[in-house]
Design an enzyme around this catalytic site. Structure first.
Site, mmCIF file in Angstrom:
data_model
loop_
_atom_site.group_PDB
_atom_site.id
_atom_site.type_symbol
_atom_site.label_atom_id
_atom_site.label_comp_id
_atom_site.label_asym_id
_atom_site.label_seq_id
_atom_site.Cartn_x
_atom_site.Cartn_y
_atom_site.Cartn_z
ATOM 1 N N CYS A 164 -5.374 -18.744 31.388
ATOM 2 C CA CYS A 164 -5.188 -19.974 32.166
ATOM 3 C C CYS A 164 -3.735 -20.390 32.399
ATOM 4 O O CYS A 164 -3.256 -20.384 33.539
ATOM 5 C CB CYS A 164 -5.941 -21.113 31.483
ATOM 6 S SG CYS A 164 -7.729 -20.888 31.461
ATOM 7 N N HIS B 56 -3.464 -28.121 32.669
ATOM 8 C CA HIS B 56 -3.154 -27.069 31.695
ATOM 9 C C HIS B 56 -1.731 -26.529 31.834
ATOM 10 O O HIS B 56 -1.486 -25.332 31.661
ATOM 11 C CB HIS B 56 -4.175 -25.923 31.803
ATOM 12 C CG HIS B 56 -4.454 -25.291 30.462
ATOM 13 N ND1 HIS B 56 -5.438 -24.355 30.258
ATOM 14 C CD2 HIS B 56 -3.868 -25.471 29.240
ATOM 15 C CE1 HIS B 56 -5.461 -23.983 28.996
ATOM 16 N NE2 HIS B 56 -4.512 -24.655 28.350
#
Length: 496
Positions: free
Chosen positions: A83, A133
């Site tokens: 990610c 994120h």
């Protein structure tokens, strides 16, 4: 005489106001010529699982229809299939070892030159909805606890409209923070209210260019939390598996895939709603619309779940780009590989925005306009530091590799590890490394990989060296210091 002076003054004022109106109108028209950009980002949606990509299982009518109007990239490759590294690479147009984000939950520097900042500087309204994120956490802080904290305004990388949570995968009990760091909850399955917010943002900006990122959490696990109406569409006994799923795991794979597909179809429905709203707003033709993912999911191919691995189920992602004003309304298939750092320079090229010299990716907008393939030989794939679910104690290893149009070639710290002919062996079941009849091919691919590493200043060092360079700590047990000696570790885990 006084009347004449007043008349002349009135005429001058009238001309001045008229000129100002013309100038403002011209500016408004000029602004409207700038293409809008909408980037729809799914999390952990592998390239193989879409109807337009040939999947016999998943139901994705809206994305299939979108593909028929789009540039369809068959070899979009995640530079580091996990990610935060993907997100930082996309946002900056840089490779992970340049921006230092090669590990989840490490903070992208506040001063980074990013997509949001560039488009904002160009006069765009900027918006971000969903999973971020990129904020990370301070050295020594708990990475998972930090995922529930708001992102400070100065760390939002140029995005003004803000409905964001750092990370969550609890899609049915999901909250976000707004521009003022006030906490709100998404009602129900968060994909749908997030899409409603995106539609609201679009409708408020019909007269002004905008750059919007809509970042969904699914189909990332947990695999079984999609709404029931989508779960009911899939029956485990009807799911066809990829041949590289081990026989003893096939029942488990069908179970997992049924839940995964339910998420995919829910997202497809939401994306269909957004596409309809874009049409209704009259913005379709002048909008660059992108659909992609950060990485894939093994989904028990090769007997494992999730990402970080160098196999196609992990590294290949869907990529659709629709921009009717420039590329028309018909499908064009692109087979040469495109890498994560190439995405932002290519979008900037499409937007006619100068590409900063900080970016390492390639702008392919001209090749796409000429209706040629990209002319790109290979995409780089890397895992400088294995972590979390594929940390060292779970078999993780450092690697560098390339994905060409036909071949996959990967090295670890001991040397060549994987070589596949993906044309003859699409499920990557026959490793050709070290076989005499493929020695010349392996040498050629080695040269391509080495050229990529040289160009990106990548010395391919052990993980600990990069952690030390960037003053990082391993978030949880399983770092190099928790493993055996490097040589013993790699030898033990050599038989893949």
């Amino acid at each position: 005489m006084m009347r004449l002076s007043l008349l002349i003054f009135g005429l001058i004022l009238s001309f001045a106001l008229q000129a100002k109106t013309i100038t403002l109108d011209s500016l408004s028209k000029e602004q409207s010529k700038k293409p809008n950009v909408i980037f729809i980002l799914a999390d952990q949606w592998r390239a193989q699982e879409l109807g337009y990509a040939g999947s016999e299982n998943v139901i994705t009518p809206n994305l299939d229809a979108l593909a028929e109007e789009s540039l369809v990239f068959h070899n979009a490759v995640s530079v580091s299939p996990v990610c935060t590294p993907w997100r930082a690479s996309f946002m900056t147009g840089q490779y992970p070892l340049t921006n230092g984000i090669f590990y989840n939950d490490k903070p992208l520097p506040t001063e980074a030159l990013t997509a949001g900042k560039i488009y904002k500087e160009e006069g765009y309204h900027t918006g971000y909805i969903g999973k971020w994120h990129l904020n990370g956490h301070p050295r020594g802080a708990d990475s998972f606890a930090s995922r529930d904290l708001p992102v400070p305004k100065e760390r939002r990388q140029g995005f003004d409209y803000w409905k964001v949570r750092e990370v969550t995968h609890n899609y049915n009990n999901s909250f976000y923070f707004d521009e003022n760091n006030e906490k709100h909850f998404w009602e129900g399955y968060d994909v749908f209210p997030q899409t409603d917010s995106a539609i609201s943002f679009i409708n408020k900006n019909t007269d002004h260019p905008f750059f919007l990122m809509l970042s969904y959490g699914p189909p990332h696990d947990p695999y079984f939390s999609a709404p029931e109406e989508f779960k009911k569409l899939y029956h485990e006994d009807q799911i066809k598996l990829r041949p590289n799923v081990p026989e003893e795991l096939q029942d488990s794979a069908r179970h997992v895939l049924a839940g995964y597909y339910a998420h995919c179809t829910a997202l497809d429905k939401a994306i269909g709603d957004l596409l309809s709203a874009l049409d209704e707003a009259g913005l379709k033709d002048n909008t660059i619309l992108v659909f992609s993912s950060e990485h894939g999911d093994m989904l028990l191919s090769k007997g494992v779940l999730k990402k970080q691995r160098p196999w196609d189920e992990s590294i290949k992602v869907p990529l659709l780009i629709r921009y009717p004003d420039r590329y028309g309304n018909s499908r064009k298939d692109i087979y040469d590989p495109i890498n994560t750092p190439d995405l932002l320079p290519t979008l900037l090229g499409m937007s006619k925005i100068e590409i900063p010299n900080t970016m390492e990716g390639t702008n392919f907008s001209k090749q796409l306009k000429m209706e040629k393939d990209l002319g790109n030989e290979a995409a780089l794939v890397m895992l400088p530091v294995p972590f979390h679910e594929w940390k060292f104690m779970n078999g993780g290893r450092e690697y560098r590799g390339i994905r060409t149009r036909r071949y996959t070639y990967v090295k670890d710290l001991l040397g060549p590890w994987l070589l596949y002919d993906n044309e003859k062996d699409p499920y990557q079941m026959n490793n050709l490394v070290g076989k005499e009849e493929f020695r010349q091919l392996q040498e050629e691919l080695e040269q391509i990989l080495q050229a990529k590493l040289t160009k990106t200043n990548d010395a391919f060092l052990p993980a600990d060296r990069y952690m030390e360079m960037w003053n990082y700590l391993y978030d949880h047990p399983g770092g190099r210091s928790d493993s055996t000696r490097l040589e013993n570790y790699l030898q033990i885990n050599r038989n893949d």
